[in-house]
Design an enzyme around this catalytic site. Structure first.
Site, PDB file in Angstrom:
ATOM      1  N   LYS A 154       2.792   2.146   2.291  1.00  0.00           N
ATOM      2  CA  LYS A 154       2.712   2.712   3.639  1.00  0.00           C
ATOM      3  C   LYS A 154       3.820   2.087   4.484  1.00  0.00           C
ATOM      4  O   LYS A 154       4.130   0.910   4.345  1.00  0.00           O
ATOM      5  CB  LYS A 154       1.364   2.358   4.300  1.00  0.00           C
ATOM      6  CG  LYS A 154       0.209   3.269   3.956  1.00  0.00           C
ATOM      7  CD  LYS A 154      -0.953   2.994   4.913  1.00  0.00           C
ATOM      8  CE  LYS A 154      -1.969   4.111   4.881  1.00  0.00           C
ATOM      9  NZ  LYS A 154      -3.051   3.927   5.869  1.00  0.00           N
ATOM     10  N   LYS A 156       0.833  -1.211   0.000  1.00  0.00           N
ATOM     11  CA  LYS A 156       0.000   0.000   0.000  1.00  0.00           C
ATOM     12  C   LYS A 156       0.868   1.262   0.000  1.00  0.00           C
ATOM     13  O   LYS A 156       0.387   2.364   0.201  1.00  0.00           O
ATOM     14  CB  LYS A 156      -0.917   0.020   1.230  1.00  0.00           C
ATOM     15  CG  LYS A 156      -1.961  -1.061   1.269  1.00  0.00           C
ATOM     16  CD  LYS A 156      -3.068  -0.731   2.277  1.00  0.00           C
ATOM     17  CE  LYS A 156      -2.629  -0.864   3.692  1.00  0.00           C
ATOM     18  NZ  LYS A 156      -3.760  -0.680   4.646  1.00  0.00           N
TER      19      LYS A 156
HETATM   20  N1  C2G Z   1     -10.481   6.539   9.113  1.00  0.00           N
HETATM   21  C1  C2G Z   1     -11.524   7.404   9.430  1.00  0.00           C
HETATM   22  N2  C2G Z   1     -11.243   8.698   9.712  1.00  0.00           N
HETATM   23  C2  C2G Z   1      -9.959   9.154   9.681  1.00  0.00           C
HETATM   24  C3  C2G Z   1      -8.898   8.277   9.374  1.00  0.00           C
HETATM   25  C4  C2G Z   1      -9.183   6.947   9.091  1.00  0.00           C
HETATM   26  O1  C2G Z   1     -12.701   6.995   9.470  1.00  0.00           O
HETATM   27  N3  C2G Z   1      -9.738  10.471   9.958  1.00  0.00           N
HETATM   28  C5  C2G Z   1     -10.821   5.148   8.807  1.00  0.00           C
HETATM   29  C6  C2G Z   1     -10.463   4.751   7.369  1.00  0.00           C
HETATM   30  O2  C2G Z   1     -11.492   5.192   6.473  1.00  0.00           O
HETATM   31  C7  C2G Z   1     -10.395   3.228   7.473  1.00  0.00           C
HETATM   32  C8  C2G Z   1      -9.879   3.009   8.910  1.00  0.00           C
HETATM   33  O3  C2G Z   1     -10.063   4.264   9.619  1.00  0.00           O
HETATM   34  O4  C2G Z   1     -11.700   2.666   7.345  1.00  0.00           O
HETATM   35  C9  C2G Z   1      -8.414   2.631   8.952  1.00  0.00           C
HETATM   36  O5  C2G Z   1      -7.683   3.636   8.262  1.00  0.00           O
HETATM   37  P1  C2G Z   1      -6.166   3.285   7.815  1.00  0.00           P
HETATM   38  O6  C2G Z   1      -5.447   2.681   8.960  1.00  0.00           O
HETATM   39  O7  C2G Z   1      -5.620   4.485   7.122  1.00  0.00           O
HETATM   40  O8  C2G Z   1      -6.415   2.123   6.779  1.00  0.00           O
HETATM   41  P2  C2G Z   1      -6.241   2.135   5.186  1.00  0.00           P
HETATM   42  O9  C2G Z   1      -4.838   2.430   4.815  1.00  0.00           O
HETATM   43  O10 C2G Z   1      -7.337   2.962   4.637  1.00  0.00           O
HETATM   44  O11 C2G Z   1      -6.420   0.578   4.878  1.00  0.00           O
HETATM   45  O12 C2G Z   1      -7.940  -3.193   2.502  1.00  0.00           O
HETATM   46  C10 C2G Z   1      -8.304  -1.941   3.065  1.00  0.00           C
HETATM   47  C11 C2G Z   1      -7.091  -1.211   3.570  1.00  0.00           C
HETATM   48  O13 C2G Z   1      -6.290  -2.049   4.388  1.00  0.00           O
HETATM   49  C12 C2G Z   1      -7.541   0.026   4.337  1.00  0.00           C
END
Ligand code: C2G
Length: 132
Positions: free
Chosen positions: A46, A44
């Protein structure tokens, strides 16, 4: 028992993460979090500050989270939903539409993201403070 699943990296835990976990759990009885492994994070583009093991320990301590499983590939979701007998898949709406194919197996809900907070913002703000 209504089982809910959500996916993510959950690095440098913040209120945006807690808000999605709290709302996801409130929509069912049992919440599984599929936590991105360090290897999957690399896919990703990341790099999490906390290792998978430490992010797992942190997530397992949250009252809304019932189980943490590894997220290793983009393609595992449909199998996860069937294997864990999931009724509802929940993600933040930055992913809106991306996982609609799962509606063949379970309900799919995208919840509004929490505005003004993200792991990226935390890192940027800390860099500013430390590097002027
Ligand atoms: N999230 C949120 N509000 C934020 C930041 C994050 O609601 N201000 C939510 C994201 O939308 C996600 C969850 O928190 O549903 C986890 O976010 P991340 O750790 O950034 O995950 P991500 O990289 O989006 O990974 O297969 C799907 C991926 O693994 C999702």
């Amino acid at each position: 028992m209504k089982k809910v699943i959500t996916y993510g990296t959950f690095d440098l835990l913040h209120t945006g993460h807690i808000n999605i976990l709290r709302r996801a759990k409130a929509m069912g009885d049992y919440l599984i979090v599929a936590l991105s492994t360090d290897e999957f994070n690399a896919l990703k583009n990341k790099k999490a500050y906390h290792s998978y093991e430490n992010r797992k320990i942190i997530l397992e301590s949250i009252r809304y989270v019932d189980e943490v499983i590894p997220e290793e590939t983009w393609g595992q979701k449909a199998q996860d939903v069937q294997k864990h007998d999931i009724d509802l898949f929940v993600m933040g709406d930055d992913w809106k539409g991306e996982f609609d194919f799962l509606s063949a197996h379970c309900d799919v809900v995208y919840l509004p993201r929490t505005i003004g907070i993200s792991t990226t913002k935390i890192k940027k703000d800390l860099n500013k403070v430390n590097n002027g």
